[in-house]
Design a protein around this motif. Sequence first.
Motif, mmCIF file in Angstrom:
data_model
loop_
_atom_site.group_PDB
_atom_site.id
_atom_site.type_symbol
_atom_site.label_atom_id
_atom_site.label_comp_id
_atom_site.label_asym_id
_atom_site.label_seq_id
_atom_site.Cartn_x
_atom_site.Cartn_y
_atom_site.Cartn_z
ATOM 1 N N ALA A 83 0.780 -1.011 -0.008
ATOM 2 C CA ALA A 83 0.189 0.177 0.149
ATOM 3 C C ALA A 83 0.747 1.159 -0.182
ATOM 4 N N ASP A 84 1.978 1.243 0.712
ATOM 5 C CA ASP A 84 2.578 2.383 0.862
ATOM 6 C C ASP A 84 3.689 2.480 -0.511
ATOM 7 N N ALA A 85 3.730 3.834 -0.933
ATOM 8 C CA ALA A 85 4.267 3.940 -2.220
ATOM 9 C C ALA A 85 5.917 3.883 -1.877
ATOM 10 N N ASP A 87 7.508 2.330 0.247
ATOM 11 C CA ASP A 87 7.724 0.958 0.567
ATOM 12 C C ASP A 87 7.916 0.177 -1.081
ATOM 13 N N ARG A 88 6.871 0.514 -1.882
ATOM 14 C CA ARG A 88 6.729 -0.148 -3.072
ATOM 15 C C ARG A 88 8.082 0.137 -3.886
ATOM 16 N N GLU A 89 8.431 1.473 -3.838
ATOM 17 C CA GLU A 89 9.648 2.175 -4.566
ATOM 18 C C GLU A 89 10.876 1.527 -3.905
ATOM 19 N N PHE A 90 11.212 1.488 -2.589
ATOM 20 C CA PHE A 90 12.185 0.946 -1.956
ATOM 21 C C PHE A 90 12.454 -0.558 -2.361
ATOM 22 N N PHE A 91 11.392 -1.219 -2.161
ATOM 23 C CA PHE A 91 11.617 -2.730 -2.496
ATOM 24 C C PHE A 91 11.796 -3.013 -4.083
ATOM 25 N N ASN A 92 11.135 -2.393 -4.795
ATOM 26 C CA ASN A 92 11.289 -2.818 -6.407
ATOM 27 C C ASN A 92 12.523 -2.228 -7.027
ATOM 28 N N THR A 93 13.201 -1.385 -6.216
ATOM 29 C CA THR A 93 14.451 -0.980 -6.869
ATOM 30 C C THR A 93 15.650 -1.548 -6.114
ATOM 31 N N LEU A 94 15.530 -2.608 -5.187
ATOM 32 C CA LEU A 94 16.702 -3.202 -4.582
ATOM 33 C C LEU A 94 17.627 -3.714 -5.560
ATOM 34 N N ARG A 109 12.235 -9.736 4.921
ATOM 35 C CA ARG A 109 11.637 -10.847 5.410
ATOM 36 C C ARG A 109 10.158 -10.355 6.210
ATOM 37 N N ALA A 110 10.319 -9.227 6.738
ATOM 38 C CA ALA A 110 8.876 -8.697 7.369
ATOM 39 C C ALA A 110 7.918 -8.409 6.220
ATOM 40 N N VAL A 111 8.295 -8.028 5.092
ATOM 41 C CA VAL A 111 7.362 -7.586 3.883
ATOM 42 C C VAL A 111 6.802 -8.646 3.403
#
Length: 147
Positions: A83-85, A87-94, A109-111
């Motif tokens: 839901a959080d934009a 967070d989406r950007e953080f994880f999608n750009t790892l 792990r948490a997500v």
Amino acid sequence: SLSAAPPDWGQSAAAPGIIETILQAASVPIDRNSTDTIVMMYSMLQRWKLESELEGLDPALIPGAPPPDLAFYPVILSFDGLADAADREFFNTLPTTLTLPESTIDRLRAVGGELLRQSPEFRRFLESFGTPRAVGDGTGARRHATE
């Protein structure tokens, strides 16, 4: 996913750099192959289920036994489900790498646990047992998936 261009690409008159372009070009086939693999796996499982049901109807194969009750629960998790934009950007750009900072690993792990608990197919899988099951959130804590 990384195959989606960053949202600011259309905001600048400057062309993306060579590294950004290469990363984009490399990630598109990976995403397409991942999607194709998911579709192929689902089709294979459906075919396997149908074949098993048909074989179960043949008394010569399984005398007196009912057809096997196979249930499939394809759980597909994506950071796009967050839901959080930010967070989406953080994880999608790892980066795709064998080493990540410990704090990033903890967040992953948490997500993962969060996305799993939100998955309708995973919930359906747990409900098939008839009782709520505890699911870890990647931090050692346990929660019921139906919470």
